[in-house]
Design a protein around this motif. Structure first.
Motif, PDB file in Angstrom:
ATOM      1  N   CYS A 210     -40.360   2.028  75.905  1.00  0.00           N
ATOM      2  CA  CYS A 210     -40.985   2.101  74.433  1.00  0.00           C
ATOM      3  C   CYS A 210     -41.361   3.802  73.977  1.00  0.00           C
ATOM      4  N   PRO A 211     -40.564   4.845  73.686  1.00  0.00           N
ATOM      5  CA  PRO A 211     -40.856   6.095  73.874  1.00  0.00           C
ATOM      6  C   PRO A 211     -41.838   6.271  72.610  1.00  0.00           C
ATOM      7  N   ARG A 212     -41.728   5.398  71.463  1.00  0.00           N
ATOM      8  CA  ARG A 212     -42.488   5.321  70.385  1.00  0.00           C
ATOM      9  C   ARG A 212     -44.002   4.799  70.385  1.00  0.00           C
ATOM     10  N   LEU A 213     -44.396   4.644  71.563  1.00  0.00           N
ATOM     11  CA  LEU A 213     -45.638   3.907  71.688  1.00  0.00           C
ATOM     12  C   LEU A 213     -46.655   5.043  71.258  1.00  0.00           C
ATOM     13  N   SER A 214     -47.558   4.831  70.351  1.00  0.00           N
ATOM     14  CA  SER A 214     -48.619   5.649  69.759  1.00  0.00           C
ATOM     15  C   SER A 214     -49.993   5.164  70.333  1.00  0.00           C
ATOM     16  N   SER A 215     -50.279   3.886  70.383  1.00  0.00           N
ATOM     17  CA  SER A 215     -51.432   3.322  70.621  1.00  0.00           C
ATOM     18  C   SER A 215     -51.628   2.071  71.557  1.00  0.00           C
ATOM     19  N   LEU A 216     -52.495   2.458  72.659  1.00  0.00           N
ATOM     20  CA  LEU A 216     -52.221   1.192  73.736  1.00  0.00           C
ATOM     21  C   LEU A 216     -53.793   0.952  74.062  1.00  0.00           C
ATOM     22  N   HIS A 217     -54.131  -0.331  74.007  1.00  0.00           N
ATOM     23  CA  HIS A 217     -55.166  -0.762  74.293  1.00  0.00           C
ATOM     24  C   HIS A 217     -55.359  -1.599  75.726  1.00  0.00           C
ATOM     25  N   LEU A 218     -56.182  -1.141  76.561  1.00  0.00           N
ATOM     26  CA  LEU A 218     -56.012  -1.868  77.971  1.00  0.00           C
ATOM     27  C   LEU A 218     -57.656  -2.249  78.449  1.00  0.00           C
ATOM     28  N   TYR A 219     -58.342  -2.402  77.474  1.00  0.00           N
ATOM     29  CA  TYR A 219     -59.786  -2.853  77.874  1.00  0.00           C
ATOM     30  C   TYR A 219     -59.726  -3.989  78.917  1.00  0.00           C
ATOM     31  N   LYS A 220     -60.426  -3.798  80.061  1.00  0.00           N
ATOM     32  CA  LYS A 220     -60.866  -4.844  81.084  1.00  0.00           C
ATOM     33  C   LYS A 220     -59.218  -4.935  81.558  1.00  0.00           C
ATOM     34  N   CYS A 221     -58.332  -4.245  81.622  1.00  0.00           N
ATOM     35  CA  CYS A 221     -57.279  -4.400  82.527  1.00  0.00           C
ATOM     36  C   CYS A 221     -57.436  -3.769  83.872  1.00  0.00           C
ATOM     37  N   GLU A 222     -58.231  -4.509  84.771  1.00  0.00           N
ATOM     38  CA  GLU A 222     -58.729  -3.607  85.890  1.00  0.00           C
ATOM     39  C   GLU A 222     -57.973  -3.342  87.204  1.00  0.00           C
ATOM     40  N   TRP A 223     -56.769  -3.963  86.840  1.00  0.00           N
ATOM     41  CA  TRP A 223     -55.680  -3.614  87.970  1.00  0.00           C
ATOM     42  C   TRP A 223     -54.909  -2.109  87.601  1.00  0.00           C
ATOM     43  N   ILE A 224     -55.261  -1.769  86.768  1.00  0.00           N
ATOM     44  CA  ILE A 224     -54.298  -0.331  86.108  1.00  0.00           C
ATOM     45  C   ILE A 224     -54.810   0.472  86.908  1.00  0.00           C
ATOM     46  N   THR A 225     -54.051   1.337  87.732  1.00  0.00           N
ATOM     47  CA  THR A 225     -54.320   2.627  88.274  1.00  0.00           C
ATOM     48  C   THR A 225     -53.416   3.974  87.867  1.00  0.00           C
ATOM     49  N   ASP A 226     -53.580   4.937  88.611  1.00  0.00           N
ATOM     50  CA  ASP A 226     -53.342   6.325  88.301  1.00  0.00           C
ATOM     51  C   ASP A 226     -51.581   6.290  87.995  1.00  0.00           C
ATOM     52  N   ALA A 227     -50.941   5.451  88.861  1.00  0.00           N
ATOM     53  CA  ALA A 227     -49.386   5.291  88.789  1.00  0.00           C
ATOM     54  C   ALA A 227     -49.145   4.818  87.430  1.00  0.00           C
ATOM     55  N   GLY A 228     -49.709   4.122  86.733  1.00  0.00           N
ATOM     56  CA  GLY A 228     -49.427   3.562  85.510  1.00  0.00           C
ATOM     57  C   GLY A 228     -49.550   4.700  84.368  1.00  0.00           C
ATOM     58  N   LEU A 229     -50.419   5.407  84.562  1.00  0.00           N
ATOM     59  CA  LEU A 229     -50.870   6.406  83.555  1.00  0.00           C
ATOM     60  C   LEU A 229     -49.951   7.721  83.619  1.00  0.00           C
ATOM     61  N   VAL A 230     -49.553   8.080  84.978  1.00  0.00           N
ATOM     62  CA  VAL A 230     -48.489   9.061  85.234  1.00  0.00           C
ATOM     63  C   VAL A 230     -47.230   8.465  84.553  1.00  0.00           C
ATOM     64  N   ALA A 231     -46.837   7.279  84.542  1.00  0.00           N
ATOM     65  CA  ALA A 231     -45.745   6.866  84.131  1.00  0.00           C
ATOM     66  C   ALA A 231     -45.762   7.189  82.500  1.00  0.00           C
ATOM     67  N   LEU A 232     -46.839   6.596  81.898  1.00  0.00           N
ATOM     68  CA  LEU A 232     -46.983   6.759  80.417  1.00  0.00           C
ATOM     69  C   LEU A 232     -47.011   8.290  80.138  1.00  0.00           C
ATOM     70  N   SER A 233     -47.432   9.108  80.792  1.00  0.00           N
ATOM     71  CA  SER A 233     -47.638  10.726  80.501  1.00  0.00           C
ATOM     72  C   SER A 233     -46.031  11.119  80.436  1.00  0.00           C
ATOM     73  N   GLN A 234     -45.079  10.499  81.193  1.00  0.00           N
ATOM     74  CA  GLN A 234     -43.724  11.173  81.393  1.00  0.00           C
ATOM     75  C   GLN A 234     -42.971  10.390  80.395  1.00  0.00           C
ATOM     76  N   GLY A 235     -43.330   8.979  79.714  1.00  0.00           N
ATOM     77  CA  GLY A 235     -42.196   8.470  78.915  1.00  0.00           C
ATOM     78  C   GLY A 235     -42.964   8.098  77.629  1.00  0.00           C
ATOM     79  N   CYS A 236     -44.283   8.480  77.207  1.00  0.00           N
ATOM     80  CA  CYS A 236     -44.729   7.947  75.951  1.00  0.00           C
ATOM     81  C   CYS A 236     -45.490   9.274  75.150  1.00  0.00           C
ATOM     82  N   PRO A 237     -44.790  10.534  75.107  1.00  0.00           N
ATOM     83  CA  PRO A 237     -45.247  11.477  74.603  1.00  0.00           C
ATOM     84  C   PRO A 237     -46.080  11.481  73.242  1.00  0.00           C
TER      85      PRO A 237
END
Length: 399
Positions: A210-237
């Motif tokens: 989903c390269p067009r993703l512009s808005s992502l809400h993850l409130y209380k998704c407490e299993w999310i780590t840096d690995a997920g954010l690094v992936a987003l930084s590379q694929g969802c500019p």
């Protein structure tokens, strides 16, 4: 004998009385389930013409309308009612033309409905499945009727889907989000607030599909780590809004990667992310010039008066930045204006206007002391800011 006659007169129908409430052919009887079929042809014609009006694009369905003729194909939006209904509810619409479904007020929509919708709504663009909380027997219950089965069906049948709200759909897992990322490449808005089963695998899949993703809400998704954010930084500019409230495993590494790869960020919520340090703020100041809202409530860091972090933001911003900072109920709001050497905030709890400055020498404007190089003229150009109303005050805030 007289009483029997009187009783008969109360229960029998008088064909010569137009206002007789016992008239079986009265079309206005609200308790008659067949009243629509008793309307005269002229009235039916007016109703059908109304439903076929070319400019009619939205209609809230009631129990009466759901029994009427099939709605015009000009209707493109469905607002699902908050009542029990079956699959025949959907047959009243020309689903081939439906682009938006709002089920945010419905407590009864289930997997079967969404599977049916997915099979018949190929043009669907927006779907709001926000699951409402319900008080039952004095206890708060969060409904979890929507599962991955429904999300898998949407991924197969709705390739145009660009906006999906799954707030409090607590049964959704990575399997559903991975399917979405593969079947819905147009996705630009995704709300997974309170979806506590979501992990990094979902974010990695979104980054890949989903390269067009512009808005992502993850409130209380407490299993999310840096690995997920690094992936987003590379694929969802294109990401411009990211809510990481209470994603407690997030550290500087993830947010710094996000700042470097998603430079369109305009709003970032880091509330309750206690592992964030000043390094994150430096990365945001250097890379995210469009940032206009930053929430640092309950983080373990604070803006340092007159420090390098503030100067970085002031030098690089393209517009005013609203910052929420401080502990919990005492959090305050202040603004950083681009290119200004000062900022001020208002501590509402204590009724004190304060100024903060950086640079060397000079005295500040009214109500504050100068730091190096600040001027009263510069301070006068600043916008005042009001603190968030505090429910309780535990101490005077300092930045």
């Amino acid at each position: 004998m007289a009483s029997a006659a009187a009783k008969k007169s109360k229960t029998s129908h008088d064909p010569d009385d137009p206002d007789d409430p016992d008239d079986p052919d009265d079309p206005d009887d609200p308790d008659d389930p067949d009243r629509l079929n008793k309307l005269d042809e002229n009235t039916k014609g007016h109703m059908i013409n109304f439903l076929r009006h070319p400019n009619l694009n939205s209609l809230r369905v009631t129990s009466t309308l759901s029994q009427s003729e099939k709605f015009t194909s000009a209707i493109t939006k469905i607002k699902v009612p908050n009542r029990e209904f079956n699959l025949r509810f959907w047959d009243r619409y020309d689903l081939n033309h439906i682009t938006e479904i709002d089920a945010s007020h419905s407590k009864t929509i289930r997997n079967a409905d969404l599977v049916y919708v997915a099979e018949h709504c190929p043009q669907l663009v927006s779907l709001d499945l926000t699951t409402n909380n319900q008080i039952t027997d004095g206890q708060l219950r969060i409904h979890g009727e929507i599962t991955d089965e429904a999300i898998l069906a949407l991924a197969r049948g709705c390739p145009q889907l660009s906006s999906l709200n799954l707030t409090r759909c607590t049964q959704i897992t990575d399997a559903g989000v991975i399917a979405l990322s593969q079947g819905c490449p147009q996705l630009s808005y995704l709300n997974l607030d309170h979806c506590g089963r979501i992990r990094d695998a979902s974010l990695i899949a979104l980054a890949q599909g989903c390269p067009r993703l512009s808005s992502l809400h993850l409130y209380k998704c407490e299993w999310i780590t840096d690995a997920g954010l690094v992936a987003l930084s590379q694929g969802c500019p294109r990401l411009s809004y990211v809510d990481l409230d209470t994603c407690r495993e997030i550290t500087d590494a993830g947010v710094i990667a996000l700042a470097q790869g998603c430079q369109q960020l305009s709003s970032l919520n880091l509330r309750n992310c206690k592992r964030i340090t000043g390094d994150t703020l430096v990365a945001l100041a250097e890379n995210c010039k469009k940032l206009s809202s930053l929430n640092l409530t309950n983080c373990s860091l604070r803006f340092i008066q007159g420090g390098d972090i503030y100067r970085h933001f002031a030098e690089n911003l393209e517009q005013r930045l609203r910052v929420t900072s401080g502990p919990g109920l005492c959090a305050s709001v202040f603004f950083i204006n681009p290119h200004f050497s000062r900022f001020n905030y208002f501590d509402q709890a204590f009724g004190e206007a304060r100024h903060s400055a950086g640079g060397s020498g000079g005295s500040g404007g009214s109500g504050g002391s100068g730091g190096s190089g600040g001027s009263g003229a510069a301070a006068s150009q600043l916008h005042s800011c009001a603190a968030v109303p505090a429910v309780g005050v535990f101490g005077r805030l300092r930045f």
